[in-house]
Design a protein around this motif. Structure first.
Motif, mmCIF file in Angstrom:
data_model
loop_
_atom_site.group_PDB
_atom_site.id
_atom_site.type_symbol
_atom_site.label_atom_id
_atom_site.label_comp_id
_atom_site.label_asym_id
_atom_site.label_seq_id
_atom_site.Cartn_x
_atom_site.Cartn_y
_atom_site.Cartn_z
ATOM 1 N N ARG A 168 -3.931 -18.860 68.947
ATOM 2 C CA ARG A 168 -2.845 -18.861 69.708
ATOM 3 C C ARG A 168 -3.154 -19.585 70.803
ATOM 4 N NH1 ARG A 168 -2.283 -13.285 67.540
ATOM 5 N NH2 ARG A 168 -0.735 -13.048 66.235
ATOM 6 N N ARG A 169 -4.429 -19.728 71.156
ATOM 7 C CA ARG A 169 -4.752 -20.333 72.402
ATOM 8 C C ARG A 169 -5.198 -21.803 72.165
ATOM 9 N NH1 ARG A 169 -9.770 -17.113 74.091
ATOM 10 N NH2 ARG A 169 -9.755 -18.688 75.708
ATOM 11 N N LEU A 170 -5.086 -22.372 70.678
ATOM 12 C CA LEU A 170 -5.480 -23.642 70.595
ATOM 13 C C LEU A 170 -4.280 -24.467 70.749
ATOM 14 C CD1 LEU A 170 -7.941 -24.938 68.993
ATOM 15 C CD2 LEU A 170 -6.849 -24.733 66.858
ATOM 16 N N LYS A 171 -4.485 -25.651 71.158
ATOM 17 C CA LYS A 171 -3.467 -26.906 71.592
ATOM 18 C C LYS A 171 -3.673 -28.043 70.722
ATOM 19 C CE LYS A 171 -3.274 -25.043 76.285
ATOM 20 N NZ LYS A 171 -3.564 -25.652 77.701
ATOM 21 N N ILE A 172 -2.619 -28.722 70.637
ATOM 22 C CA ILE A 172 -2.839 -30.080 69.723
ATOM 23 C C ILE A 172 -3.999 -30.991 70.500
ATOM 24 C CG2 ILE A 172 -1.545 -32.174 69.119
ATOM 25 C CD1 ILE A 172 -0.664 -30.034 67.544
ATOM 26 N N ARG A 173 -3.843 -30.775 71.707
ATOM 27 C CA ARG A 173 -4.828 -31.891 72.667
ATOM 28 C C ARG A 173 -6.115 -31.381 72.248
ATOM 29 N NH1 ARG A 173 -5.375 -36.596 74.613
ATOM 30 N NH2 ARG A 173 -6.822 -36.629 76.632
ATOM 31 N N HIS A 174 -6.407 -30.039 72.044
ATOM 32 C CA HIS A 174 -7.734 -29.636 71.418
ATOM 33 C C HIS A 174 -8.186 -30.068 70.138
ATOM 34 C CE1 HIS A 174 -7.379 -25.700 74.006
ATOM 35 N NE2 HIS A 174 -8.216 -26.547 74.511
ATOM 36 N N LEU A 175 -7.430 -30.201 69.173
ATOM 37 C CA LEU A 175 -7.632 -30.877 68.189
ATOM 38 C C LEU A 175 -7.712 -32.491 68.042
ATOM 39 C CD1 LEU A 175 -5.121 -28.994 65.983
ATOM 40 C CD2 LEU A 175 -7.499 -28.334 66.183
ATOM 41 N N GLU A 176 -6.887 -32.998 68.960
ATOM 42 C CA GLU A 176 -6.791 -34.521 69.077
ATOM 43 C C GLU A 176 -8.206 -34.962 69.622
ATOM 44 O OE1 GLU A 176 -2.632 -36.040 69.824
ATOM 45 O OE2 GLU A 176 -3.589 -35.193 71.607
ATOM 46 N N SER A 177 -8.955 -34.314 70.523
ATOM 47 C CA SER A 177 -9.913 -34.338 71.378
ATOM 48 C C SER A 177 -11.256 -34.060 70.696
ATOM 49 C CB SER A 177 -9.984 -33.850 72.727
ATOM 50 O OG SER A 177 -9.066 -34.054 73.475
ATOM 51 N N PHE A 178 -11.188 -33.100 69.731
ATOM 52 C CA PHE A 178 -12.243 -32.860 68.796
ATOM 53 C C PHE A 178 -12.387 -33.994 67.979
ATOM 54 C CE2 PHE A 178 -14.382 -30.501 65.465
ATOM 55 C CZ PHE A 178 -15.442 -29.958 66.093
ATOM 56 N N LEU A 179 -11.501 -34.434 67.358
ATOM 57 C CA LEU A 179 -11.687 -35.516 66.464
ATOM 58 C C LEU A 179 -12.203 -36.790 67.044
ATOM 59 C CD1 LEU A 179 -8.551 -35.216 64.062
ATOM 60 C CD2 LEU A 179 -10.885 -34.665 63.460
ATOM 61 N N VAL A 180 -11.601 -37.136 68.180
ATOM 62 C CA VAL A 180 -12.545 -38.146 68.892
ATOM 63 C C VAL A 180 -13.926 -37.950 69.243
ATOM 64 C CG1 VAL A 180 -12.403 -39.358 71.246
ATOM 65 C CG2 VAL A 180 -10.191 -38.776 70.290
ATOM 66 N N LEU A 181 -14.360 -36.690 69.673
ATOM 67 C CA LEU A 181 -15.660 -36.393 69.821
ATOM 68 C C LEU A 181 -16.479 -36.595 68.695
ATOM 69 C CD1 LEU A 181 -17.999 -35.316 71.421
ATOM 70 C CD2 LEU A 181 -17.214 -33.078 70.800
#
Length: 312
Positions: free
Chosen positions: A12-25
């Protein structure tokens, strides 16, 4: 990561931006390079990663000269790929709907339609409609027509008959087809240099479509004309894959549409048997329901018709 057995409270605290940035990392391999790609400072990137690991409740990477994903990190990467893929696909489909198009077409076709230009028409259509998926369903014409009636299918390619003139239906004739007799590499006749004739194959093992299908009806009528109505097939199947397998591995004679025979021959899989009189299969047509015809469907039909005319 899983709390109270629900398995979703952490997300519930996860955001789309989190997922995008994690793939970039993961792709960049280092915090420094990931920060540069995301136009962030390395300090901000480190803060972001700590925040994400706090949300997940477990370490996601092992820090070093190059970050390595932990088992939990691999799970989050899988989630990111799936979620971002679904978001991207849904966005394209919503854009298509907003523009008056549909995101998916379901098309049914008999073998003749598939061999007679359907793949080329799909390719031409998707070059102009990259955001539209096309699902192809093959099978006996009667079954496909039921799909058209229930709206499970948007269009059906099959033989033109009285059913194409039912109220509410429209159709376009694509090409005329015939029934062909073929052998495959499993036949003892495959390597012979002279042309194969009907008499050569009369006493062989035959693979035919099931009774009641148009191809079988036309073939049975031809056998009566040739005074060979005694011929009984060894195998009956509506599966093209099964016909291909039998003719490739066994000493059989097969029956299919001439357009399919030519297509398979171009691939080196079938060899056509010469017959003195043609066995007419009928005009191959595309049919659709007038009331449910979207602009997208009409564009697709236009590609089918254009390819058929070019082939003529």
């Amino acid at each position: 990561m899983i709390e109270n057995g629900a398995g979703i409270s952490w997300a519930r605290r996860l955001k789309i931006r989190h997922l995008e940035s994690f793939l970039v990392l993961d792709e960049a391999g280092t915090l420094t390079q990931a920060a540069a790609r995301l136009h962030m400072t390395q300090s901000a990137m480190s803060h972001w990663l700590a925040e994400l690991e706090s949300v997940a409740g477990t370490p996601l990477v092992v820090r070093g000269r190059k970050v390595q994903l932990t088992p939990a990190g691999h799970l989050l990467k899988r989630l990111a790929v799936n979620v971002l893929g679904d978001v991207s696909r849904t966005g394209r489909e919503m854009n298509a709907v907003a523009a008056g198009r549909v995101p998916r077409l379901n098309v049914g076709s008999v073998w003749a339609g598939i061999a007679g230009g359907l793949p080329e028409a799909v390719g031409a259509f998707q070059r102009a409609h990259a955001d539209v998926a096309v699902a192809i369903h093959d099978g006996p014409f009667d079954n496909l027509l039921k799909g058209l009636e229930t709206r499970a299918l948007d269009a059906v390619i099959g033989v033109l008959d009285a059913r194409a003139h039912q109220p509410g239906l429209e159709h376009e004739v694509l090409f005329d087809d015939h029934v062909a007799l073929v052998v495959g590499q499993g036949s003892k006749h495959w390597a012979r240099s002279e042309a194969l004739t009907f008499q050569d194959a009369l006493h062989e093992q035959w693979v035919m479509p099931p009774p009641g299908t148009l191809t079988r009806i036309q073939m049975d009528a031809f056998l009566i004309e040739q005074e060979a109505s005694w011929l009984v097939p060894r195998v009956e199947t509506a599966s093209l894959a099964m016909v291909q397998a039998l003719l490739h591995t066994g000493d059989y004679v097969g029956v299919c549409s001439e357009s399919m025979a030519r297509y398979q021959a171009s691939l080196g899989l079938f060899r056509q048997i010469r017959i003195d009189s043609s066995i007419r299969f009928g005009p191959i047509t595309v049919m659709w329901n007038r009331e449910h015809a979207t602009a997208t469907l009409r564009d697709f039909i236009g590609c089918l018709v254009a390819h058929a005319r070019a082939e003529r």
